[in-house]
Design an enzyme around this catalytic site. Structure first.
Site, PDB file in Angstrom:
ATOM      1  N   HIS A 260     -50.377   8.472  33.254  1.00  0.00           N
ATOM      2  CA  HIS A 260     -50.331   8.533  31.790  1.00  0.00           C
ATOM      3  C   HIS A 260     -50.528   9.985  31.374  1.00  0.00           C
ATOM      4  O   HIS A 260     -50.879  10.832  32.207  1.00  0.00           O
ATOM      5  CB  HIS A 260     -51.414   7.636  31.172  1.00  0.00           C
ATOM      6  CG  HIS A 260     -52.796   8.033  31.590  1.00  0.00           C
ATOM      7  ND1 HIS A 260     -53.423   7.495  32.694  1.00  0.00           N
ATOM      8  CD2 HIS A 260     -53.656   8.947  31.095  1.00  0.00           C
ATOM      9  CE1 HIS A 260     -54.612   8.060  32.828  1.00  0.00           C
ATOM     10  NE2 HIS A 260     -54.782   8.958  31.867  1.00  0.00           N
TER      11      HIS A 260
ATOM     12  N   THR B 279     -62.496   9.967  31.642  1.00  0.00           N
ATOM     13  CA  THR B 279     -62.737  10.806  30.464  1.00  0.00           C
ATOM     14  C   THR B 279     -62.928   9.985  29.188  1.00  0.00           C
ATOM     15  O   THR B 279     -63.196  10.547  28.144  1.00  0.00           O
ATOM     16  CB  THR B 279     -61.581  11.811  30.249  1.00  0.00           C
ATOM     17  OG1 THR B 279     -60.373  11.076  30.061  1.00  0.00           O
ATOM     18  CG2 THR B 279     -61.460  12.744  31.435  1.00  0.00           C
TER      19      THR B 279
ATOM     20  N   HIS C 156     -52.093  12.821  28.317  1.00  0.00           N
ATOM     21  CA  HIS C 156     -52.951  13.091  27.159  1.00  0.00           C
ATOM     22  C   HIS C 156     -52.266  14.170  26.322  1.00  0.00           C
ATOM     23  O   HIS C 156     -51.930  15.235  26.828  1.00  0.00           O
ATOM     24  CB  HIS C 156     -54.331  13.587  27.616  1.00  0.00           C
ATOM     25  CG  HIS C 156     -55.103  12.559  28.381  1.00  0.00           C
ATOM     26  ND1 HIS C 156     -56.026  11.730  27.793  1.00  0.00           N
ATOM     27  CD2 HIS C 156     -55.052  12.196  29.681  1.00  0.00           C
ATOM     28  CE1 HIS C 156     -56.539  10.920  28.705  1.00  0.00           C
ATOM     29  NE2 HIS C 156     -55.963  11.188  29.868  1.00  0.00           N
TER      30      HIS C 156
ATOM     31  N   GLU D 279     -57.056  17.829  28.491  1.00  0.00           N
ATOM     32  CA  GLU D 279     -58.465  17.464  28.561  1.00  0.00           C
ATOM     33  C   GLU D 279     -59.246  18.558  29.289  1.00  0.00           C
ATOM     34  O   GLU D 279     -60.235  19.051  28.795  1.00  0.00           O
ATOM     35  CB  GLU D 279     -58.603  16.137  29.298  1.00  0.00           C
ATOM     36  CG  GLU D 279     -57.921  15.000  28.557  1.00  0.00           C
ATOM     37  CD  GLU D 279     -58.793  13.797  28.513  1.00  0.00           C
ATOM     38  OE1 GLU D 279     -59.131  13.300  29.592  1.00  0.00           O
ATOM     39  OE2 GLU D 279     -59.153  13.355  27.417  1.00  0.00           O
TER      40      GLU D 279
ATOM     41  N   HIS E 280     -53.404   0.541  23.523  1.00  0.00           N
ATOM     42  CA  HIS E 280     -54.303   1.688  23.581  1.00  0.00           C
ATOM     43  C   HIS E 280     -53.608   2.904  24.179  1.00  0.00           C
ATOM     44  O   HIS E 280     -53.894   4.027  23.829  1.00  0.00           O
ATOM     45  CB  HIS E 280     -55.544   1.372  24.419  1.00  0.00           C
ATOM     46  CG  HIS E 280     -56.350   0.262  23.860  1.00  0.00           C
ATOM     47  ND1 HIS E 280     -57.064   0.382  22.699  1.00  0.00           N
ATOM     48  CD2 HIS E 280     -56.547  -1.002  24.294  1.00  0.00           C
ATOM     49  CE1 HIS E 280     -57.676  -0.760  22.437  1.00  0.00           C
ATOM     50  NE2 HIS E 280     -57.377  -1.609  23.390  1.00  0.00           N
TER      51      HIS E 280
ATOM     52  N   HIS F  75     -52.116  12.622  34.073  1.00  0.00           N
ATOM     53  CA  HIS F  75     -53.069  12.064  35.038  1.00  0.00           C
ATOM     54  C   HIS F  75     -52.370  11.043  35.917  1.00  0.00           C
ATOM     55  O   HIS F  75     -51.754  10.107  35.398  1.00  0.00           O
ATOM     56  CB  HIS F  75     -54.244  11.381  34.318  1.00  0.00           C
ATOM     57  CG  HIS F  75     -55.183  12.362  33.688  1.00  0.00           C
ATOM     58  ND1 HIS F  75     -56.087  12.000  32.718  1.00  0.00           N
ATOM     59  CD2 HIS F  75     -55.351  13.696  33.913  1.00  0.00           C
ATOM     60  CE1 HIS F  75     -56.780  13.082  32.370  1.00  0.00           C
ATOM     61  NE2 HIS F  75     -56.354  14.121  33.072  1.00  0.00           N
TER      62      HIS F  75
HETATM   63 ZN   LIG Z   1     -56.323  10.273  31.588  1.00  0.00          ZN
END
Ligand SMILES: [Zn+2]
Length: 295
Positions: free
Chosen positions: A151, A258, A153, A164, A126, A177
């Protein structure tokens, strides 16, 4: 898979740097004018759901209901917290921001990891995450929070701006993040993630600029975790290098993961100043952006 667009409209009350303290509302019909307003908001943040805080205390969330085989399980039915009061991410704009002189810059413990130690970078199918040692921690929050993982985004081939959170409606190229859990009250991130005071996430907005050697310390290993269940060891480095130079200017609010299950458990610190990475770094990483993310 087919997605039907619907939206949620409510009222909110804010205090302290945009924290949404209370909100209540209803799911509006797609044809409602308020929905049009929600749908026209620039804050199109993820493929499944977006949120924006409108003017005059109106709170909009739009999300897409899966009409496919899993339609009955669509958000927010399956994930009651998704689309709820504390849903992240949000847009930071002047109408919801309040200066709070009580907020202190974070203190970073153990962030300078020697190169003799290693981080594990892993692809769980994922997302790609880099696991961090709980000896890394942040202070100057209501509790001490130990590091769990980081990680990123990214955008995708249709949309190059993948952050985000947004500032004044502006998206950034990507967003880092760094996830921490409340180590004073909980033994690990799993126990903490559904608790109201469970998580603290640091968010760094990334924009395009010169080549960034610090981020390359992670990026150069991405090609070795292209596929599910692949792991690679990343030599230790100073994780503080991933943060912007100015750490005393940030947005703080209580929000959520999120992505599902969207637990309203995150104390967010989003640094005001972005960090730059090169176009080449962003483009090559975007190739992996089909991988979704947690938090
Ligand atoms: Zn995140």
């Amino acid at each position: 898979m087919e997605w039907e667009q619907i939206c949620w409209v409510g009222e909110y009350v804010t205090l302290n740097v945009g924290a949404v303290l209370a909100a209540q509302g209803t799911v509006a019909k797609k044809e409602d004018p308020v929905c049009d307003e929600a749908l026209s908001c620039q804050n199109n943040l993820s493929k499944d759901r977006s949120i924006c805080l409108g003017y005059y205390g109106i709170y909009y969330i739009r999300y897409y209901k899966n009409k496919g085989p899993d339609g009955e399980k669509a958000w927010p039915k399956k994930y009651p917290f998704c689309g709820g009061v504390f849903q992240s991410p949000i847009d930071f704009h002047k109408d919801i921001l309040q200066y709070d002189s009580n907020l202190l810059p974070l203190e970073f413990i153990g962030y300078n990891v020697p190169s003799t130690d290693h981080f594990t970078l892993t692809n769980n199918g994922h997302s790609v995450k880099m696991y961090l040692s709980p000896t890394m921690a942040i202070r100057n929050l209501p509790f001490e929070y130990a590091a769990s993982q980081l990680h990123l985004h990214w955008g995708n081939r249709n949309k190059s701006e993948g952050s985000e959170h947004t500032i004044g409606g502006k998206h950034f190229a990507a967003e880092l993040h760094i996830v921490h859990y409340n180590s004073e009250k909980y033994p690990d991130v799993t126990a903490a993630m559904d608790k109201a005071d469970g998580l603290a996430v640091l968010a760094v907005l990334l924009e395009i600029g010169p080549f960034n050697p610090s981020y390359e310390k992670i990026f150069r290993h991405f090609r070795n975790v292209k596929y599910k269940d692949q792991n690679v060891q990343v030599p230790g480095f100073n994780v503080g290098e991933l943060l912007p130079e100015r750490l005393d200017e940030f947005y703080r609010y209580e929000g959520s993961l999120t992505t599902p299950p969207c637990y309203p458990s995150v104390l967010w610190t989003v640094f005001r100043h972005p960090v730059r990475i090169s176009q080449e770094q962003a483009s090559s990483r975007r190739a992996h952006s089909d991988l979704a993310d947690v938090s």
